[in-house]
Design a protein around this motif. Structure first.
Motif, PDB file in Angstrom:
ATOM      1  N   VAL A  69       0.848  -1.203   0.000  1.00 35.40           N
ATOM      2  CA  VAL A  69       0.000   0.000   0.000  1.00 35.40           C
ATOM      3  C   VAL A  69       0.878   1.246   0.000  1.00 35.40           C
ATOM      4  N   PRO A  70       0.886   1.999  -1.113  1.00 41.43           N
ATOM      5  CA  PRO A  70       1.666   3.244  -1.139  1.00 41.43           C
ATOM      6  C   PRO A  70       1.132   4.238  -0.114  1.00 41.43           C
ATOM      7  N   HIS A  71       1.990   5.161   0.270  1.00 44.71           N
ATOM      8  CA  HIS A  71       1.571   6.203   1.202  1.00 44.71           C
ATOM      9  C   HIS A  71       0.493   7.060   0.550  1.00 44.71           C
ATOM     10  N   PRO A  72      -0.700   7.166   1.167  1.00 44.42           N
ATOM     11  CA  PRO A  72      -1.752   8.010   0.593  1.00 44.42           C
ATOM     12  C   PRO A  72      -1.482   9.483   0.841  1.00 44.42           C
ATOM     13  N   PHE A  88      -8.328   1.522  10.198  1.00 46.17           N
ATOM     14  CA  PHE A  88      -9.757   1.750  10.345  1.00 46.17           C
ATOM     15  C   PHE A  88     -10.336   2.058   8.981  1.00 46.17           C
ATOM     16  N   ASP A  89     -11.641   1.963   8.889  1.00 47.07           N
ATOM     17  CA  ASP A  89     -12.340   2.382   7.684  1.00 47.07           C
ATOM     18  C   ASP A  89     -11.969   3.835   7.405  1.00 47.07           C
ATOM     19  N   THR A  90     -11.416   4.092   6.226  1.00 50.80           N
ATOM     20  CA  THR A  90     -10.959   5.448   5.928  1.00 50.80           C
ATOM     21  C   THR A  90     -12.110   6.445   5.902  1.00 50.80           C
ATOM     22  N   GLY A  91     -13.324   5.971   5.755  1.00 49.02           N
ATOM     23  CA  GLY A  91     -14.471   6.861   5.780  1.00 49.02           C
ATOM     24  C   GLY A  91     -14.686   7.510   7.141  1.00 49.02           C
ATOM     25  N   ARG A  92     -14.078   6.941   8.189  1.00 49.69           N
ATOM     26  CA  ARG A  92     -14.227   7.495   9.540  1.00 49.69           C
ATOM     27  C   ARG A  92     -13.083   8.440   9.901  1.00 49.69           C
ATOM     28  N   LEU A  93     -12.176   8.680   8.953  1.00 57.11           N
ATOM     29  CA  LEU A  93     -11.032   9.539   9.209  1.00 57.11           C
ATOM     30  C   LEU A  93     -11.158  10.833   8.434  1.00 57.11           C
ATOM     31  N   ALA A  94     -10.621  11.909   9.013  1.00 60.04           N
ATOM     32  CA  ALA A  94     -10.488  13.145   8.263  1.00 60.04           C
ATOM     33  C   ALA A  94      -9.485  12.914   7.138  1.00 60.04           C
ATOM     34  N   PRO A  95      -9.588  13.635   6.017  1.00 55.05           N
ATOM     35  CA  PRO A  95      -8.665  13.400   4.900  1.00 55.05           C
ATOM     36  C   PRO A  95      -7.198  13.386   5.309  1.00 55.05           C
ATOM     37  N   ARG A  96      -6.786  14.336   6.152  1.00 61.18           N
ATOM     38  CA  ARG A  96      -5.379  14.391   6.566  1.00 61.18           C
ATOM     39  C   ARG A  96      -5.009  13.190   7.427  1.00 61.18           C
ATOM     40  N   GLU A  97      -5.967  12.639   8.155  1.00 57.63           N
ATOM     41  CA  GLU A  97      -5.678  11.531   9.056  1.00 57.63           C
ATOM     42  C   GLU A  97      -5.422  10.227   8.319  1.00 57.63           C
ATOM     43  N   VAL A  98      -5.921  10.089   7.098  1.00 57.27           N
ATOM     44  CA  VAL A  98      -5.667   8.864   6.335  1.00 57.27           C
ATOM     45  C   VAL A  98      -4.170   8.688   6.126  1.00 57.27           C
ATOM     46  N   SER A  99      -3.502   9.761   5.757  1.00 58.73           N
ATOM     47  CA  SER A  99      -2.063   9.721   5.541  1.00 58.73           C
ATOM     48  C   SER A  99      -1.311   9.383   6.827  1.00 58.73           C
ATOM     49  N   LEU A 100      -1.744   9.979   7.943  1.00 54.82           N
ATOM     50  CA  LEU A 100      -1.074   9.730   9.223  1.00 54.82           C
ATOM     51  C   LEU A 100      -1.373   8.328   9.745  1.00 54.82           C
ATOM     52  N   ALA A 101      -2.608   7.867   9.568  1.00 54.70           N
ATOM     53  CA  ALA A 101      -2.977   6.532  10.037  1.00 54.70           C
ATOM     54  C   ALA A 101      -2.218   5.459   9.280  1.00 54.70           C
ATOM     55  N   TRP A 102      -1.877   5.736   8.026  1.00 53.57           N
ATOM     56  CA  TRP A 102      -1.076   4.781   7.250  1.00 53.57           C
ATOM     57  C   TRP A 102       0.254   4.487   7.945  1.00 53.57           C
ATOM     58  N   LYS A 103       0.863   5.508   8.546  1.00 51.42           N
ATOM     59  CA  LYS A 103       2.131   5.299   9.248  1.00 51.42           C
ATOM     60  C   LYS A 103       1.937   4.368  10.444  1.00 51.42           C
ATOM     61  N   GLU A 109       3.499  -3.770  13.947  1.00 49.77           N
ATOM     62  CA  GLU A 109       4.226  -4.731  14.767  1.00 49.77           C
ATOM     63  C   GLU A 109       5.495  -4.157  15.365  1.00 49.77           C
ATOM     64  N   ALA A 110       5.591  -2.835  15.436  1.00 47.74           N
ATOM     65  CA  ALA A 110       6.745  -2.221  16.106  1.00 47.74           C
ATOM     66  C   ALA A 110       6.744  -2.597  17.581  1.00 47.74           C
ATOM     67  N   PRO A 111       7.917  -2.625  18.228  1.00 48.61           N
ATOM     68  CA  PRO A 111       7.976  -3.019  19.639  1.00 48.61           C
ATOM     69  C   PRO A 111       7.288  -2.055  20.597  1.00 48.61           C
ATOM     70  N   LEU A 112       7.020  -0.832  20.192  1.00 45.43           N
ATOM     71  CA  LEU A 112       6.311   0.130  21.032  1.00 45.43           C
ATOM     72  C   LEU A 112       4.885   0.312  20.518  1.00 45.43           C
ATOM     73  N   GLY A 113       3.969   0.600  21.443  1.00 45.44           N
ATOM     74  CA  GLY A 113       2.628   0.971  21.032  1.00 45.44           C
ATOM     75  C   GLY A 113       2.672   2.290  20.285  1.00 45.44           C
ATOM     76  N   VAL A 114       1.943   2.372  19.179  1.00 45.19           N
ATOM     77  CA  VAL A 114       1.870   3.602  18.391  1.00 45.19           C
ATOM     78  C   VAL A 114       0.397   3.946  18.196  1.00 45.19           C
ATOM     79  N   THR A 115       0.031   5.182  18.494  1.00 42.23           N
ATOM     80  CA  THR A 115      -1.353   5.619  18.345  1.00 42.23           C
ATOM     81  C   THR A 115      -1.408   6.954  17.611  1.00 42.23           C
ATOM     82  N   LEU A 116      -2.559   7.236  17.027  1.00 41.76           N
ATOM     83  CA  LEU A 116      -2.836   8.532  16.431  1.00 41.76           C
ATOM     84  C   LEU A 116      -4.135   9.044  17.022  1.00 41.76           C
ATOM     85  N   ALA A 117      -4.116  10.262  17.530  1.00 41.02           N
ATOM     86  CA  ALA A 117      -5.306  10.871  18.119  1.00 41.02           C
ATOM     87  C   ALA A 117      -5.679  12.132  17.356  1.00 41.02           C
ATOM     88  N   GLY A 118      -6.962  12.465  17.432  1.00 41.63           N
ATOM     89  CA  GLY A 118      -7.473  13.658  16.783  1.00 41.63           C
ATOM     90  C   GLY A 118      -7.256  14.896  17.626  1.00 41.63           C
TER      91      GLY A 118
END
Length: 227
Positions: A69-72, A88-103, A109-118
């Motif tokens: 999946v290329p970076h959106p 998540f379903d991209t329909g539930r994300l703001a347009p800018r968040e799709v790009s960030l959620a891709w990361k 599976e990184a050793p640290l928990g990674v989250t994105l918040a609004g």
């Protein structure tokens, strides 16, 4: 001295009781935390270039997702990615968040928990989490979507540490705080959380990355460092 537990170790709470058996990929990872903090706010090309070497160095997989999946871009949802291939379903994300959620998805599976918040003015809801964060907390991604991370707090969570979070959100600054949290099943654990602000093109911070890991506090109160 505060430190993250070695792989496969068992952390203990303030009373010395068993608190949380860590997954085998958790351990003292300050170098990884620092690298991820920089990587998450890198531009897409730099992220793709650097994440492969970081994953190889710390032994977690990313190649399959990067190649699938290329970076959106912030303006579009990637047509190459079926809805179930992203956090998540991209329909539930703001347009800018799709790009960030891709990361976050690439770092599943990184050793640290990674989250994105609004944004904070929407109560900083979680919009993407990786699998490591789900294993650490016991919550599934669907349950966490839209929740404020305070979901993990308890009566034992220090008010001073929470105030540090509030101040960081108010001033758009990065911060690292250690908290007394609870997993979904009520098991207590100490969570080292780093907040990473994500400035937009105009400098406004509407999203925040988070990095989490279970740590041990042999003695004393939580410590804080401002990035």
């Amino acid at each position: 001295m505060t430190g993250e537990g070695p792989p496969g170790s068992t952390l203990r709470d303030d009373t010395g009781e068993t608190a949380l058996s860590l997954p085998p990929d958790h351990g003292p990872r300050p170098a990884l935390r620092d690298a991820l903090r920089d990587l998450l706010v890198a531009d897409p090309d730099e992220f793709r270039e650097r994440v492969r070497s970081l994953a190889a160095r710390h032994e977690f997989p990313v190649a399959e997702r990067l190649d699938t999946v290329p970076h959106p871009t912030p303006e579009e949802t990637p047509s190459e990615a079926p809805p179930d291939r992203l956090p998540f379903d991209t329909g539930r994300l703001a347009p800018r968040e799709v790009s960030l959620a891709w990361k976050v998805w690439v770092l599943d599976e990184a050793p640290l928990g990674v989250t994105l918040a609004g944004p904070a003015y929407h109560d900083t809801p979680l919009v993407a989490v990786n699998e490591t964060f789900c294993r650490l907390t016991g919550y599934d991604a669907e349950t966490l979507h839209g929740e404020n991370p305070r979901l993990l707090q308890t009566d034992a969570t220090a008010e001073e540490a929470v105030a540090d979070f509030v101040e960081a959100l108010r001033t758009w600054e990065g911060v690292t705080v250690e908290l007394h949290n609870e997993r979904r099943d009520g098991t207590p654990f100490r969570n080292r959380v780093s907040l990473v602000p994500v400035p937009g093109a105009d400098g406004t911070v509407e999203n925040w990355f988070g990095l989490q890991a279970a740590v041990a506090w042999p003695e004393g109160r939580p410590t804080r460092s401002t990035e």
